[in-house]
Design a protein around this motif. Structure first.
Motif, PDB file in Angstrom:
ATOM      1  N   SER A 150      -7.156 -16.814  24.074  1.00 49.18           N
ATOM      2  CA  SER A 150      -6.871 -18.024  24.851  1.00 49.18           C
ATOM      3  C   SER A 150      -5.843 -17.736  25.940  1.00 49.18           C
ATOM      4  CB  SER A 150      -6.375 -19.137  23.934  1.00 49.18           C
ATOM      5  OG  SER A 150      -7.388 -19.540  23.031  1.00 49.18           O
ATOM      6  N   LYS A 151      -4.849 -16.909  25.629  1.00 45.54           N
ATOM      7  CA  LYS A 151      -3.870 -16.520  26.658  1.00 45.54           C
ATOM      8  C   LYS A 151      -4.553 -15.765  27.793  1.00 45.54           C
ATOM      9  CE  LYS A 151      -0.997 -14.599  23.696  1.00 45.54           C
ATOM     10  NZ  LYS A 151       0.156 -13.864  23.132  1.00 45.54           N
ATOM     11  N   SER A 152      -5.527 -14.923  27.452  1.00 51.88           N
ATOM     12  CA  SER A 152      -6.242 -14.174  28.484  1.00 51.88           C
ATOM     13  C   SER A 152      -7.042 -15.113  29.393  1.00 51.88           C
ATOM     14  CB  SER A 152      -7.180 -13.153  27.844  1.00 51.88           C
ATOM     15  OG  SER A 152      -6.452 -12.137  27.207  1.00 51.88           O
ATOM     16  N   VAL A 153      -7.709 -16.106  28.787  1.00 45.85           N
ATOM     17  CA  VAL A 153      -8.511 -17.048  29.573  1.00 45.85           C
ATOM     18  C   VAL A 153      -7.623 -17.895  30.473  1.00 45.85           C
ATOM     19  CG1 VAL A 153     -10.015 -19.074  29.432  1.00 45.85           C
ATOM     20  CG2 VAL A 153     -10.410 -17.125  27.923  1.00 45.85           C
ATOM     21  N   LEU A 154      -6.552 -18.435  29.926  1.00 51.83           N
ATOM     22  CA  LEU A 154      -5.652 -19.261  30.729  1.00 51.83           C
ATOM     23  C   LEU A 154      -4.970 -18.426  31.812  1.00 51.83           C
ATOM     24  CD1 LEU A 154      -3.989 -21.493  27.979  1.00 51.83           C
ATOM     25  CD2 LEU A 154      -5.791 -22.138  29.586  1.00 51.83           C
ATOM     26  N   GLY A 155      -4.568 -17.211  31.465  1.00 49.76           N
ATOM     27  CA  GLY A 155      -3.917 -16.346  32.445  1.00 49.76           C
ATOM     28  C   GLY A 155      -4.838 -16.003  33.602  1.00 49.76           C
ATOM     29  N   GLN A 156      -6.083 -15.668  33.295  1.00 55.24           N
ATOM     30  CA  GLN A 156      -7.040 -15.352  34.354  1.00 55.24           C
ATOM     31  C   GLN A 156      -7.302 -16.565  35.237  1.00 55.24           C
ATOM     32  OE1 GLN A 156      -8.733 -12.288  35.241  1.00 55.24           O
ATOM     33  NE2 GLN A 156      -8.911 -13.677  36.985  1.00 55.24           N
ATOM     34  N   THR A 157      -7.350 -17.752  34.628  1.00 55.72           N
ATOM     35  CA  THR A 157      -7.566 -18.974  35.403  1.00 55.72           C
ATOM     36  C   THR A 157      -6.412 -19.219  36.361  1.00 55.72           C
ATOM     37  OG1 THR A 157      -8.810 -19.929  33.555  1.00 55.72           O
ATOM     38  CG2 THR A 157      -8.015 -21.447  35.247  1.00 55.72           C
ATOM     39  N   ILE A 158      -5.187 -19.003  35.903  1.00 59.54           N
ATOM     40  CA  ILE A 158      -4.023 -19.199  36.773  1.00 59.54           C
ATOM     41  C   ILE A 158      -4.033 -18.197  37.921  1.00 59.54           C
ATOM     42  CG2 ILE A 158      -1.501 -18.929  36.824  1.00 59.54           C
ATOM     43  CD1 ILE A 158      -1.676 -20.196  33.890  1.00 59.54           C
ATOM     44  N   GLN A 159      -4.368 -16.944  37.631  1.00 62.57           N
ATOM     45  CA  GLN A 159      -4.472 -15.958  38.710  1.00 62.57           C
ATOM     46  C   GLN A 159      -5.565 -16.343  39.700  1.00 62.57           C
ATOM     47  OE1 GLN A 159      -4.129 -12.438  35.656  1.00 62.57           O
ATOM     48  NE2 GLN A 159      -3.881 -11.581  37.702  1.00 62.57           N
ATOM     49  N   SER A 160      -6.659 -16.897  39.199  1.00 62.26           N
ATOM     50  CA  SER A 160      -7.733 -17.329  40.081  1.00 62.26           C
ATOM     51  C   SER A 160      -7.277 -18.459  40.991  1.00 62.26           C
ATOM     52  CB  SER A 160      -8.937 -17.788  39.251  1.00 62.26           C
ATOM     53  OG  SER A 160      -9.956 -18.325  40.085  1.00 62.26           O
ATOM     54  N   ILE A 161      -6.572 -19.440  40.429  1.00 63.73           N
ATOM     55  CA  ILE A 161      -6.080 -20.563  41.231  1.00 63.73           C
ATOM     56  C   ILE A 161      -5.221 -20.058  42.376  1.00 63.73           C
ATOM     57  CG2 ILE A 161      -4.506 -22.547  41.186  1.00 63.73           C
ATOM     58  CD1 ILE A 161      -5.430 -22.981  38.257  1.00 63.73           C
ATOM     59  N   VAL A 162      -4.306 -19.149  42.061  1.00 69.62           N
ATOM     60  CA  VAL A 162      -3.352 -18.657  43.059  1.00 69.62           C
ATOM     61  C   VAL A 162      -4.056 -17.881  44.164  1.00 69.62           C
ATOM     62  CG1 VAL A 162      -1.436 -17.058  43.396  1.00 69.62           C
ATOM     63  CG2 VAL A 162      -1.414 -18.639  41.456  1.00 69.62           C
ATOM     64  N   SER A 163      -5.038 -17.059  43.807  1.00 62.55           N
ATOM     65  CA  SER A 163      -5.653 -16.165  44.799  1.00 62.55           C
ATOM     66  C   SER A 163      -6.860 -16.769  45.503  1.00 62.55           C
ATOM     67  CB  SER A 163      -6.061 -14.852  44.134  1.00 62.55           C
ATOM     68  OG  SER A 163      -7.007 -15.084  43.106  1.00 62.55           O
ATOM     69  N   SER A 164      -7.388 -17.883  45.000  1.00 59.29           N
ATOM     70  CA  SER A 164      -8.638 -18.422  45.540  1.00 59.29           C
ATOM     71  C   SER A 164      -8.525 -18.935  46.969  1.00 59.29           C
ATOM     72  CB  SER A 164      -9.156 -19.552  44.644  1.00 59.29           C
ATOM     73  OG  SER A 164      -8.264 -20.655  44.657  1.00 59.29           O
ATOM     74  N   ASP A 367     -14.461 -16.151  38.940  1.00 61.83           N
ATOM     75  CA  ASP A 367     -13.459 -15.198  38.462  1.00 61.83           C
ATOM     76  C   ASP A 367     -13.510 -15.026  36.944  1.00 61.83           C
ATOM     77  OD1 ASP A 367     -12.487 -14.591  40.983  1.00 61.83           O
ATOM     78  OD2 ASP A 367     -11.068 -16.242  40.980  1.00 61.83           O
ATOM     79  N   LEU A 368     -13.700 -16.110  36.220  1.00 62.71           N
ATOM     80  CA  LEU A 368     -13.824 -15.993  34.764  1.00 62.71           C
ATOM     81  C   LEU A 368     -15.101 -15.249  34.391  1.00 62.71           C
ATOM     82  CD1 LEU A 368     -12.590 -19.527  33.632  1.00 62.71           C
ATOM     83  CD2 LEU A 368     -11.402 -17.346  33.334  1.00 62.71           C
ATOM     84  N   GLY A 369     -16.157 -15.451  35.170  1.00 65.72           N
ATOM     85  CA  GLY A 369     -17.391 -14.710  34.919  1.00 65.72           C
ATOM     86  C   GLY A 369     -17.218 -13.222  35.114  1.00 65.72           C
ATOM     87  N   ARG A 370     -16.484 -12.825  36.137  1.00 65.20           N
ATOM     88  CA  ARG A 370     -16.231 -11.404  36.380  1.00 65.20           C
ATOM     89  C   ARG A 370     -15.428 -10.801  35.245  1.00 65.20           C
ATOM     90  NH1 ARG A 370     -13.340 -11.196  42.077  1.00 65.20           N
ATOM     91  NH2 ARG A 370     -13.471  -8.957  41.754  1.00 65.20           N
ATOM     92  N   ARG A 371     -14.476 -11.561  34.717  1.00 64.51           N
ATOM     93  CA  ARG A 371     -13.571 -11.037  33.682  1.00 64.51           C
ATOM     94  C   ARG A 371     -14.203 -11.063  32.296  1.00 64.51           C
ATOM     95  NH1 ARG A 371     -11.336  -9.765  29.845  1.00 64.51           N
ATOM     96  NH2 ARG A 371      -9.123  -9.762  29.302  1.00 64.51           N
ATOM     97  N   PHE A 372     -14.937 -12.130  31.962  1.00 62.21           N
ATOM     98  CA  PHE A 372     -15.388 -12.309  30.583  1.00 62.21           C
ATOM     99  C   PHE A 372     -16.906 -12.267  30.409  1.00 62.21           C
ATOM    100  CE2 PHE A 372     -11.254 -14.386  30.857  1.00 62.21           C
ATOM    101  CZ  PHE A 372     -10.596 -13.861  29.765  1.00 62.21           C
ATOM    102  N   GLY A 373     -17.674 -12.330  31.497  1.00 62.12           N
ATOM    103  CA  GLY A 373     -19.117 -12.371  31.351  1.00 62.12           C
ATOM    104  C   GLY A 373     -19.578 -13.700  30.778  1.00 62.12           C
ATOM    105  N   SER A 374     -20.788 -13.715  30.215  1.00 61.21           N
ATOM    106  CA  SER A 374     -21.366 -14.955  29.694  1.00 61.21           C
ATOM    107  C   SER A 374     -21.441 -14.998  28.176  1.00 61.21           C
ATOM    108  CB  SER A 374     -22.776 -15.154  30.273  1.00 61.21           C
ATOM    109  OG  SER A 374     -22.729 -15.328  31.676  1.00 61.21           O
ATOM    110  N   ASP A 375     -21.021 -13.941  27.491  1.00 62.65           N
ATOM    111  CA  ASP A 375     -21.212 -13.855  26.048  1.00 62.65           C
ATOM    112  C   ASP A 375     -19.916 -13.688  25.262  1.00 62.65           C
ATOM    113  OD1 ASP A 375     -24.077 -14.000  26.186  1.00 62.65           O
ATOM    114  OD2 ASP A 375     -24.039 -11.960  26.960  1.00 62.65           O
ATOM    115  N   ASP A 376     -18.779 -14.002  25.892  1.00 66.47           N
ATOM    116  CA  ASP A 376     -17.505 -13.895  25.208  1.00 66.47           C
ATOM    117  C   ASP A 376     -17.148 -15.260  24.618  1.00 66.47           C
ATOM    118  OD1 ASP A 376     -14.779 -13.701  24.472  1.00 66.47           O
ATOM    119  OD2 ASP A 376     -14.438 -12.125  25.973  1.00 66.47           O
ATOM    120  N   PRO A 377     -16.979 -15.358  23.280  1.00 65.94           N
ATOM    121  CA  PRO A 377     -16.661 -16.655  22.665  1.00 65.94           C
ATOM    122  C   PRO A 377     -15.396 -17.305  23.230  1.00 65.94           C
ATOM    123  CG  PRO A 377     -17.242 -15.041  20.980  1.00 65.94           C
ATOM    124  CD  PRO A 377     -17.127 -14.288  22.274  1.00 65.94           C
TER     125      PRO A 377
END
Length: 396
Positions: A150-164, A367-377
């Protein structure tokens, strides 16, 4: 009397800034040294005195941007005595400030980094990994109940917001832009993610393409190859072979060029997004509900076409100009329709602020798709849709 033009104090920095903007706008392979020299009103000879090649220029700016992000996460010595809330605020402010300052060149790392040589790509990755680690560390301190995924998902989302903000051109005063990005980051930082789903529930099946649908096979395998290798490194011969066609000429029966194939794939995706808007509005009892329905459809489409969502952002500069202009127009109209719904749901937002948040929410899906793909729970459709609503601040 002719006045001599004064040479800028830091010509190399000026060249790097102009080149980074050009690489971000039209891709590394879409820019020549002559074009960069023309933008600077320099001779090619003068440009080569500063940088021996286009790659040297590309590399220098990519490494600089990586160092900018690494510098942004360095907390001052006195931060050891700060409460966690103050350290989080400092981190977000520093990341947002770095992104705004480098907005015009930010897409260079987001979409063109794949063209760096392995050693340089690794150096940039080291800095970006450090940023991700710092965000996860502070998330863990402020929210100890979060598990690692969950920390990885939230962290990636925050990085995406900042860089988008490097992906679009919505004009904003820097102060207002920083305020809205901070609001979105904090909403994600404190959001409650839905439970992770089982791997079996996540599987996204691809619709099989009948072998007689040659034009569909060409589109499918072209996008896969563009995603794997990058558009400039794929030939029409490669696409024909991947699609199982006997000759390259079989491709040209359906598409005029490689760029035409790319445009056709993008056009279909844009039309699917457009087609969903009217029915969603008609079936909903409020703008917020209509936007929620569109979010669910957008996420489902992205999960089904992961390669295409990446290729759109990374390679749209390779679409022929006339078709690219039409695609940009369709995308802009789609964003405007989403933004109208958001403004109706949140009347305190200006039209520009609504467009900014729509761009930000859509970018995080990619960005989440690039990091986690479509099959990560840890990163299911349900979670991604929830994060989009959180960025738009619909779940309040």
């Amino acid at each position: 009397m002719r006045q001599s033009r004064r040479r800028p104090r830091n010509r190399r920095a000026q060249i790097a800034a102009v080149a980074a903007e050009a690489f971000s706008a039209t891709g590394y392979h879409g820019v020549s040294m002559d074009e960069i020299a023309a933008r600077l009103e320099l001779s090619s000879t003068a440009l080569y005195r500063h940088y021996p090649s286009k790659y040297a220029l590309f590399r220098a700016e990519a490494l600089r941007l990586g160092e900018v992000w690494a510098a942004a996460i360095r907390l001052p010595p006195m931060a050891a005595n700060w409460p966690i809330e103050q350290r989080v605020e400092h981190l977000l402010e520093a990341l947002i400030a770095a992104s705004i300052t480098n907005r015009r060149s930010a897409a260079l790392l987001r979409w063109q980094g794949r063209y760096l040589k392995a050693e340089d790509r690794a150096a940039v990755a080291t800095n970006l990994t450090a940023v991700a680690a710092m965000v996860r560390t502070l998330l863990g301190e402020s929210r100890p109940e979060l598990d690692a995924s969950s920390k990885s998902v939230l962290g990636q989302t925050i990085q995406s917001i900042v860089s988008s903000i490097g992906d679009h051109h919505v004009a904003f005063p820097a102060k207002t832009l920083a305020l809205r990005l901070r609001e979105a980051c904090l909403a994600v930082w404190h959001c409650e993610l839905p439970p992770a789903e089982s791997a079996a529930a996540l599987h996204v099946g691809r619709a099989a393409v009948p072998p007689t649908f040659t034009h569909e096979l060409v589109l499918k395998y072209a996008v896969i190859l563009f995603h794997e290798r990058g558009y400039p490194n794929v030939s029409v011969e490669d696409i024909a072979a991947a699609a199982g066609l006997p000759t390259t000429s079989a491709v040209y029966r359906f598409y005029h060029s490689k760029g035409d194939i790319l445009a056709a794939a993008f056009r279909r995706a844009a039309e699917q997004v457009s087609a969903a808007i009217g029915p969603a509005i008609a079936a909903a009892d409020s703008p917020a509900h209509a936007l929620t329905a569109l979010i669910d459809l957008f996420v489902a489409g992205s999960f089904a076409e992961r390669e295409l969502t990446f290729v759109y952002y990374a390679e749209i500069s390779n679409v022929p100009l006339e078709q690219r202009t039409r695609l940009r127009t369709v995308q802009r109209l789609n964003v405007q329709e989403w933004a109208k719904l958001l403004s109706a749901a949140r009347p305190e937002l200006t039209a520009a602020e609504s467009r900014l948040l729509v761009h930000t929410a859509q970018a995080l899906v990619v960005d989440l798709g690039r990091r986690f793909g479509s099959d990560d729970p840890a990163c299911s459709q349900q979670r991604v849709a929830h994060l989009m609503r959180t960025v738009l601040v619909l779940d309040r």
